[in-house]
Structure formats: structure tokens, C-alpha cells
Design a protein around this motif. Sequence first.
Motif, PDB file in Angstrom:
ATOM      1  N   TYR A 554       0.790  -1.394  -0.083  1.00  0.00           N
ATOM      2  CA  TYR A 554       0.039   0.090   0.211  1.00  0.00           C
ATOM      3  C   TYR A 554       1.252   0.895  -0.136  1.00  0.00           C
ATOM      4  O   TYR A 554       2.113   1.116   0.224  1.00  0.00           O
ATOM      5  CB  TYR A 554      -0.424   0.004   1.258  1.00  0.00           C
ATOM      6  CG  TYR A 554      -1.573  -1.118   1.751  1.00  0.00           C
ATOM      7  CD1 TYR A 554      -2.978  -1.503   0.341  1.00  0.00           C
ATOM      8  CD2 TYR A 554      -1.621  -2.258   2.303  1.00  0.00           C
ATOM      9  CE1 TYR A 554      -3.718  -2.469   0.344  1.00  0.00           C
ATOM     10  CE2 TYR A 554      -2.168  -3.042   2.103  1.00  0.00           C
ATOM     11  CZ  TYR A 554      -3.407  -3.425   0.766  1.00  0.00           C
ATOM     12  OH  TYR A 554      -4.017  -4.735   1.004  1.00  0.00           O
ATOM     13  N   THR A 555       0.898   2.663  -0.616  1.00  0.00           N
ATOM     14  CA  THR A 555       1.228   3.544  -0.792  1.00  0.00           C
ATOM     15  C   THR A 555      -0.372   4.533  -0.403  1.00  0.00           C
ATOM     16  O   THR A 555      -1.479   4.362  -0.334  1.00  0.00           O
ATOM     17  CB  THR A 555       1.678   3.718  -2.298  1.00  0.00           C
ATOM     18  OG1 THR A 555       2.812   5.016  -2.043  1.00  0.00           O
ATOM     19  CG2 THR A 555       0.812   3.964  -3.132  1.00  0.00           C
ATOM     20  N   THR A 610      15.208   5.443   2.060  1.00  0.00           N
ATOM     21  CA  THR A 610      14.759   4.173   3.178  1.00  0.00           C
ATOM     22  C   THR A 610      13.700   4.518   3.359  1.00  0.00           C
ATOM     23  O   THR A 610      12.815   5.055   2.791  1.00  0.00           O
ATOM     24  CB  THR A 610      14.905   5.508   4.678  1.00  0.00           C
ATOM     25  OG1 THR A 610      15.086   4.484   5.936  1.00  0.00           O
ATOM     26  CG2 THR A 610      14.156   7.084   4.367  1.00  0.00           C
ATOM     27  N   ASP A 611      13.076   2.780   3.942  1.00  0.00           N
ATOM     28  CA  ASP A 611      11.963   3.130   3.868  1.00  0.00           C
ATOM     29  C   ASP A 611      10.980   3.277   5.444  1.00  0.00           C
ATOM     30  O   ASP A 611      11.096   3.247   6.618  1.00  0.00           O
ATOM     31  CB  ASP A 611      11.059   1.440   4.266  1.00  0.00           C
ATOM     32  CG  ASP A 611       9.751   1.531   4.355  1.00  0.00           C
ATOM     33  OD1 ASP A 611       9.260   2.350   3.922  1.00  0.00           O
ATOM     34  OD2 ASP A 611       9.487   0.580   4.941  1.00  0.00           O
ATOM     35  N   GLU A 612      10.008   4.844   4.782  1.00  0.00           N
ATOM     36  CA  GLU A 612       9.196   5.222   6.110  1.00  0.00           C
ATOM     37  C   GLU A 612       8.643   5.001   6.662  1.00  0.00           C
ATOM     38  O   GLU A 612       8.046   4.718   8.318  1.00  0.00           O
ATOM     39  CB  GLU A 612       9.077   6.852   6.414  1.00  0.00           C
ATOM     40  CG  GLU A 612      10.863   7.170   5.935  1.00  0.00           C
ATOM     41  CD  GLU A 612      10.609   9.029   5.613  1.00  0.00           C
ATOM     42  OE1 GLU A 612       9.228   8.979   4.818  1.00  0.00           O
ATOM     43  OE2 GLU A 612      11.860   9.476   5.904  1.00  0.00           O
ATOM     44  N   ASN A 613       7.185   4.051   5.926  1.00  0.00           N
ATOM     45  CA  ASN A 613       5.939   3.493   6.387  1.00  0.00           C
ATOM     46  C   ASN A 613       5.610   2.920   6.374  1.00  0.00           C
ATOM     47  O   ASN A 613       4.337   1.811   6.403  1.00  0.00           O
ATOM     48  CB  ASN A 613       5.154   4.843   5.314  1.00  0.00           C
ATOM     49  CG  ASN A 613       5.221   4.773   4.034  1.00  0.00           C
ATOM     50  OD1 ASN A 613       6.457   3.249   3.231  1.00  0.00           O
ATOM     51  ND2 ASN A 613       4.883   4.979   3.232  1.00  0.00           N
ATOM     52  N   GLY A 614       6.812   1.838   6.776  1.00  0.00           N
ATOM     53  CA  GLY A 614       6.111   0.378   6.603  1.00  0.00           C
ATOM     54  C   GLY A 614       6.159  -0.154   5.976  1.00  0.00           C
ATOM     55  O   GLY A 614       5.642  -2.114   5.356  1.00  0.00           O
TER      56      GLY A 614
ATOM     57  N   SER B 131       6.087   2.852  11.888  1.00  0.00           N
ATOM     58  CA  SER B 131       7.330   2.378  11.354  1.00  0.00           C
ATOM     59  C   SER B 131       8.645   3.047  12.427  1.00  0.00           C
ATOM     60  O   SER B 131       8.685   4.626  12.153  1.00  0.00           O
ATOM     61  CB  SER B 131       7.394   2.225   9.910  1.00  0.00           C
ATOM     62  OG  SER B 131       8.828   2.004   9.599  1.00  0.00           O
ATOM     63  N   ASN B 133      12.316   4.845  11.903  1.00  0.00           N
ATOM     64  CA  ASN B 133      13.325   5.037  11.447  1.00  0.00           C
ATOM     65  C   ASN B 133      14.495   5.051  11.586  1.00  0.00           C
ATOM     66  O   ASN B 133      14.857   6.364  12.850  1.00  0.00           O
ATOM     67  CB  ASN B 133      12.815   6.047  10.474  1.00  0.00           C
ATOM     68  CG  ASN B 133      13.817   6.692   9.369  1.00  0.00           C
ATOM     69  OD1 ASN B 133      15.343   6.373   9.743  1.00  0.00           O
ATOM     70  ND2 ASN B 133      13.907   6.630   7.175  1.00  0.00           N
ATOM     71  N   SER B 140       6.738   6.449  11.721  1.00  0.00           N
ATOM     72  CA  SER B 140       5.630   6.879  10.736  1.00  0.00           C
ATOM     73  C   SER B 140       4.873   5.436  10.873  1.00  0.00           C
ATOM     74  O   SER B 140       4.816   4.687  11.449  1.00  0.00           O
ATOM     75  CB  SER B 140       6.107   6.769   9.335  1.00  0.00           C
ATOM     76  OG  SER B 140       7.337   7.571   9.751  1.00  0.00           O
ATOM     77  N   PRO B 141       2.913   6.447  10.573  1.00  0.00           N
ATOM     78  CA  PRO B 141       2.130   5.038  10.748  1.00  0.00           C
ATOM     79  C   PRO B 141       2.720   3.808   9.092  1.00  0.00           C
ATOM     80  O   PRO B 141       3.111   4.419   8.438  1.00  0.00           O
ATOM     81  CB  PRO B 141       1.110   5.617  10.573  1.00  0.00           C
ATOM     82  CG  PRO B 141       1.330   7.094  11.323  1.00  0.00           C
ATOM     83  CD  PRO B 141       3.186   6.988  10.705  1.00  0.00           C
ATOM     84  N   VAL B 142       2.629   2.663   9.164  1.00  0.00           N
ATOM     85  CA  VAL B 142       2.723   1.626   8.479  1.00  0.00           C
ATOM     86  C   VAL B 142       1.319   2.088   7.452  1.00  0.00           C
ATOM     87  O   VAL B 142       0.311   2.058   8.072  1.00  0.00           O
ATOM     88  CB  VAL B 142       2.542   0.412   9.158  1.00  0.00           C
ATOM     89  CG1 VAL B 142       3.032  -0.879   7.434  1.00  0.00           C
ATOM     90  CG2 VAL B 142       3.729   0.370   9.309  1.00  0.00           C
ATOM     91  N   THR B 143       1.948   2.503   5.723  1.00  0.00           N
ATOM     92  CA  THR B 143       0.537   2.191   5.159  1.00  0.00           C
ATOM     93  C   THR B 143       0.546   1.579   5.084  1.00  0.00           C
ATOM     94  O   THR B 143       1.131   0.398   4.635  1.00  0.00           O
ATOM     95  CB  THR B 143       1.620   3.317   3.902  1.00  0.00           C
ATOM     96  OG1 THR B 143       2.745   4.621   4.623  1.00  0.00           O
ATOM     97  CG2 THR B 143       0.328   3.502   2.816  1.00  0.00           C
TER      98      THR B 143
END
Lengths: 680, 196
Positions: A554-555, A610-614, B131, B133, B140-143
Motif C-alpha cells: 500500500y501507498t 529509506t523506508d519510512e512508512n513500513g 515504522s 526510522n 511513521s504509521p505503516v501505510t
Amino acid sequence: MMRVGTLFAQTDTTLDSKVLQEVVVTATRNEQLLNKVPIPVTVINKQQIQSMGAVLLQQVLAEQTGLFITSNHGTGVQMQGLEAEYTLILLDGEPLIGRTAGTFDLSRMVVSNIERIEIIKGPVSSLYGSDALAGVINIITSAGKKEGVTSITGRYGSNSTYNIDGSTKIPYTKGLFSVNANYYNSNGYTLGGNTTSPTVSPFKAVTAQSRWQHNWTDKWQTILSGRYYEQRYNSYFSDSKGMIDDIGKEKDMNASLNISNTPNKNFTQVLRMYYSRYATDGEMRYQQDKSSYDASFFTQNYLKPEYQADWRIHPKHQLTAGVGYVHESLEATRYDDKMAFNTGYVFLQENWKPTDALNILVGGRFDTHNQYPSQFSPKLSISYQINPAWRILGSVGRGYRAPDFRQLYLHFNNAAVGYTVVGTKLAADILQEMQQQGQIKKVNIDPAQLKDLNAESSWSYNLGVQGNPFVHSTAKVNFFYNKVNNLIDTRAIAVKTNDLAVYSYVNVNRITTWGAEVELGQTIGKYWQIAGGYQYLRTRDNDLFEKVKRGEVYTKDATTKETRALTRSEYFGLFNRSHHAANLKIAYIHSRLGIDANARVLYRSKYGFTDENGNNTPDTKSEFVPGYATVNLAAAKSLFHQQLRLQATLENLFNYTDPQHIPIMPGRIYTTGFTWTFRH
Amino acid sequence: MKKQHFILGTIALSLSVLASCSKNDNDKAAPVKPAIVSTTVVNLDADAANKGTFTLYSLADNKIIPNSDSATTKWDIGFKATTLIINGGSSGPGKATAQVVTGIYNNLTLAPEDGYVTDATAKKAITGWYSYNMTTHIISPVTGAFIVLKTANGNYAKLEISSYYKDAPATPTETAVSRHYNFRYVYQPDGTRNFK
């Protein structure tokens, strides 16, 4: 500054006709003509290195088409979209050791006495075994020419970076002796007003190298060579109790003895003894009371005897065979005992030239190891000369990278945070011990499953053409496809009673990288050369991409701010990979006036940081490093019958920096230098 | 006692009758089906002062419940830094259970039938919603991850956190003020799993 579109580039195209007779050794482990060998080889020669004014290896590699300099536990190089741990770095054909988290720090190599660098993209595990999965970079110091030369070089530049280099080469009737010494100092730098620790620490390094080649008879030759490197760095950082000094030493040495015998012109045999040692020693102390914060050491030893024979059975058949043994040992703070690795290997290669136009190379190497499953790495390469100007080259091969020490034997308890990392070989015992001590709440993965950690391995395909589209021009195109399986990743194998994890390593991921590379060079008139290179690169985490296809990644939509499925075309690929990269080099060389000057433009498009939103993929704007271009200039003038050479360089003309994402990029850097050469 | 400073704004985005959703309207007298309300909460202080207390919230009433009522079923969900508790199990006297589901919040029209867990001392029901960093230390909330819960009273709700920072900056930096929840939720008061 520069648009990606039509730009191709490459810094290493020399268009002299003598280049056509250039000899390379890395692709086949024996001497082959560059324009005949069925594997594409990039050669960077001494003159190109000098005209750039480069001092460290990464400066040279950064300007090559298809290579990216990366920063992860040291300065490494990315090739065909594969990270630094997948490229084998050789010094005169022998592996350089001392990798930290997989990266061999390229800043340990000064380029002053390098004769040439040969780069092969695509796996060469068929000859070199582990780590040669993305490719091989072979640094060659031995000079072909027997001429007596002594030179001294001094260079000074921004950030109090200076180096002094002296070398001499003494030929005699039956041999050649050479020695080189280099001192390098940098005061480091701090970007973005960071006061808690320097961006790059001050450091000093000494390198000493020597080589003695002696031809005892027509049939017997020995080469004895050695290299010593020592580096000291001074850094600092702070924690809640105050400032901490971080002082460390890094030492690296290698020695080799080659005994070669050529009983007749169709047969050559070589016995090589190679020893290398790499050691680090670090100490962190509070500035206030000098009490210890942490101390660590790491010592690695590598010993390799190897025998190789080259036999021309028939004018159309040349056989190369070898057998060797590697004994590696390691002692370090984070390891319980001294560890030892043993590898035995054989390799065999047949070079068959059925016709003048067709060149076929088929070979393979078998490695047997005491710590992980045996590996067989075959490779087939074919080249076909279509007409005098063009030839096509194709290859398919398997590459592998062995699990490293930490993945097998690390035992690390992070006292400050509370987690534990264990190598797969120790996982079962350590977990059992922790369970007995009541430290384990839950086991996620049965450690018995981890016992057989396998090597990471790939199948790779390369297909390309090379030729001369016009007079005084060269062109190279290569398409590549690499599929890597069994990637080793960390997994939480258990949960401790403090709710933190025990990590170990498992073979899980599969990635694919593919793309194309174009290099063009053109000589214009007597004095101008222009060269360009471009790489298109796509990468994929195969399991993640399957999820993208199923609509399970998801995005957040940029306009509606609502969550939605990431589309296939939005999947950018792996982190730290740019889709586009290009370089353009313009050089003016006027030998009679002793002038050479050049300008190089390097561009890379945006890449995931980097991945910020999991969601494990770069998708939002802040997860990317914006694309950028840098311009480097160098100009040199020779005086007094080419005995004195003065050079000035300006790197990063437009002072591009991005401290948050690219700490290894200082701003604008000026240097000036001289070289005094005395021929005898 | 503890003086808590809340910046709380709520916007009721009722698609149907806005008037029918005032607090004391849901008595038995009205046989009409209660409206499903989509609610947005901004800048809910989640122990920004680092006092170690949870901010308790009632989804049914869309308001903060004082900590003195922590032993009651008045609250449904509690926030303290990145830790979320629900009123049940080891966290409270209610019967709340929850799960973090992956998908598109707007598309979930029916709550899952099972998969709900209660809070335990060692493991809370709501984990994996954010998540971290390691370089920027940004949470950050996981999208695509959101929470479906059964509230203290056993009604279903879905809840999606959009930011952990004050005023929900699009790209929080290290100077952003953390421990301020911005989220939206849909509460179904009739006991069914319907969110439509």
C-alpha cells in the motif's frame, strides 16, 4: 545541469590504435588480447588515473559507467545493481580481505602505483569462487615495461587533505625491483553544522609496497611482492554522559610469492602462495575522566596456496586448470572463540577457437567448504566477430557469495539496547543456554532450521556488442540480467523476556537486477576526445513484487492522501538503485605542449534511501534521494622534458552536497599537486 | 494532580444527519437505526510531557476520559507514546479486543469475524502499526495498516492513525513534536460488524 537523454559516457575510452593490442588477464586468468577475449573487460590505465588527479580508488571507480560508490560500513562499489559485498576486489589477482558487514573499504587503496584496473561485470565465480557474483575489480600494479623510473608526488587540497608519494623502479638484466610508499592525511569534514560528531573523521594512512621479479632462467621466474597499510582515525561523538573520543587503527598486509615455470611455449605452470592479514583495534573513552566506553578488536588471517597450469593442447584449444586451498581464521570482540574456515577448490577452463571469428570460453569451479554446502560455478562465454568492426559477446554463468563470519559465528549482546545477534552455527546452543537461564519468552524459528545456511547464488546473463561505428570511435553496448537467490537476511528467531529479539540469519529473499549499459567514445581532431556512458537499471525484490501484483502493498496517494494499493509501475525497485546514470567526459590532450585537461560530468537519477512508512519499498517523496549531477575538472602541464608535471583539480564544481543522504560527498574540493619523474 | 494539556479538535464528518449524533440521542425511544459516524481526531496528546500516563479515549463518545476513570468501561483505547492499549485483558475491565489489519481503510466495510486478541502484559493487542526510522528517529504509521477493534462495550470500530506528530506534517523532521496522535475512526454503535 545535465539531462538524461542522450548522454553516454565513459571515462576510459582511449582511442589509440595500440589499445587494440592491449592485454588483459582477469577474464581468463591468463593473458588475452582485450579485443579478442569473449568477456567484456573495462580497462582503466595509469594515464587515465593520472589525468583525473585521483588519489583513492573510489575516485576512479566513481566515474565508471555502471558503477556507483556506496557508503555502508566503508566505501564500496555497486555493480549491475548489486551491492558492494557481491564484487570481488583483487590486487594483482589475489583477493583483498578485511570486509566490514560485507564491504571492502575502497579508501584503503591509494592509486599511485596502479598500472591499470580491469573490471569485469557479471559473475566470475567460475575462476575466483566466492564474492565474484556481481563482478571482479582487479588492481594491477606490475608494470609491463622494464624501464627505470623514480618519481615523487606531492598533493595538497581542501580539508587539509595531502599526500606524499615516492616510488622507484629498478630494472636489471634478469629482473625488476620496485618499491612505493605513500602517506595520506585528511582532516575530515563536517557537513550541515553537526557538532556532535564529524561527518568524516580525520585520518592518516601509510601504504608501503614492494615487488621483486626475477627471471632465474628462460624457464623459471619468481615474483615476490608485499604490501602494508596502516590507518589511524580520530573521531568523537556524545552520549548522555558527555563526549566520547573514538580512536581506532586499521592494519592490513599481504604478501605473495609466485613461482612460474614455462618448460615450452605451450605450457606454463604457476605456484602461488598468498598470505593476508587484516586487523582493527578501536577504543572509545569519555573525554572527561578517560573511562572506557567500549573497546573492540578484529583480526582476520587468510592463507592461500594455489597451483595453476595453462596448456595449449592444440592451436585451437587452450586449457587452464587450477587447484587451491584457503585457510581463514578470525578472532574478534564479538566472537566467542577463534574461528577457522577451510575451502578447497578446483577450477577448469577450456578456451576453444573453432574459427578466427568465434571464441568460446567454458569453465567452472568447484568449492568445498567446511561451513556451508559445496558450490559449483560454471560459466560459458562466446564471442563472434561479425565483421572487422563489430563483434557480439554473450555469457551465462553462476556466481555465489559465501556466508561470512558474522552470519555464522557472531555472538553479540547489545548491552545498551538489549537485543542479541547470533550466527547460525551458534544459534541452537546459545538459545538453549538462554532458555535455561530463563531469558527467552518465545521461540519464533526453530534454530535447528538455521544450521545449514547456504551461500547466496545467482544466475547471470550478459549480451552485448562492441565495435567501431566510425573512424576514431568506439561503441559498447551490454544488456545484463542477474537473478540472485538465497539472499541472507536477519530474522528475529526468538523474543527475550525483555521483549527484544534474538536475531539470526536465514536464506530468504530473491532479487532480480537487469538493465543495459552503453559506452561511446570519439576522437575529434588531434587533441580532443569525448566519451560518454549511460546505464539503465531496474531491480526487484521478487517476493515483494509478487505482493505488489496481488495488490497487497500500500501507498498513500499524493493527491487524495488516501491509502491505496501500489501499482506495478509505481514499484521503484530496491533501495539505493538509480534507474538512470550517465557520465560525459571531454578531454584535451596536447602532448607537444605537455597539456592535458579534462572535464567530467556525472549524473545519477533519484534513488530510494529509506523506508519510512513500513511498506518496504521507496514510494513517498521523502524516501528518495533526489537525482544530482556533479562536475569535476582537472588540468595538468608538463615541464622540463616531462620531468615535472603540475596538476590542479577541482572536484564538485557546483558544490553539491546532501548531508542527510550522502555524507561521503564533501562540497567543492580543490587540489594542487606536482610529480617529479626521473628516468634512469 | 496532573495537569494535562490537551489540544483536541474533532471534526464530525457525518454523511447523514449531523444533528442526530449528539451525545444523548441514542436512547431506546428512537427506533431509527443509529448513524455510522466517521470521526477525525487531531493532535491527541499521548503523554507528550513524558509523565508515564495513558491518554484514555472513548470512541463511542468521541472524547478523552480522565485517568481517574481508568478502572471503568468508559474508555476504549489508550495512548502513551507509541504504546496503544485497549480496555480489556491486562489493560482494563472492559471486553475490548483488537487487531491490526492490512488493507485499505476505506474499503473495509465489514469487520473481520475473528483474529481479535486482548491486551496482555507482555504483548499488547495493537502492535506493528508504526515504522521507526533508525537514522531520522521518525515514527511513521505503516501505510495500509489500521486497527479494527471491539470496544469496551463490544461494539466494532475501525481506526487509522495518520500521524504521530503535532499538526501532522507531511514529512516530519527531527524537530517535529511527537506523541500527538492524528487519526480517524468509524464506530458502529449497533453491535454489527458493518461499517457501511
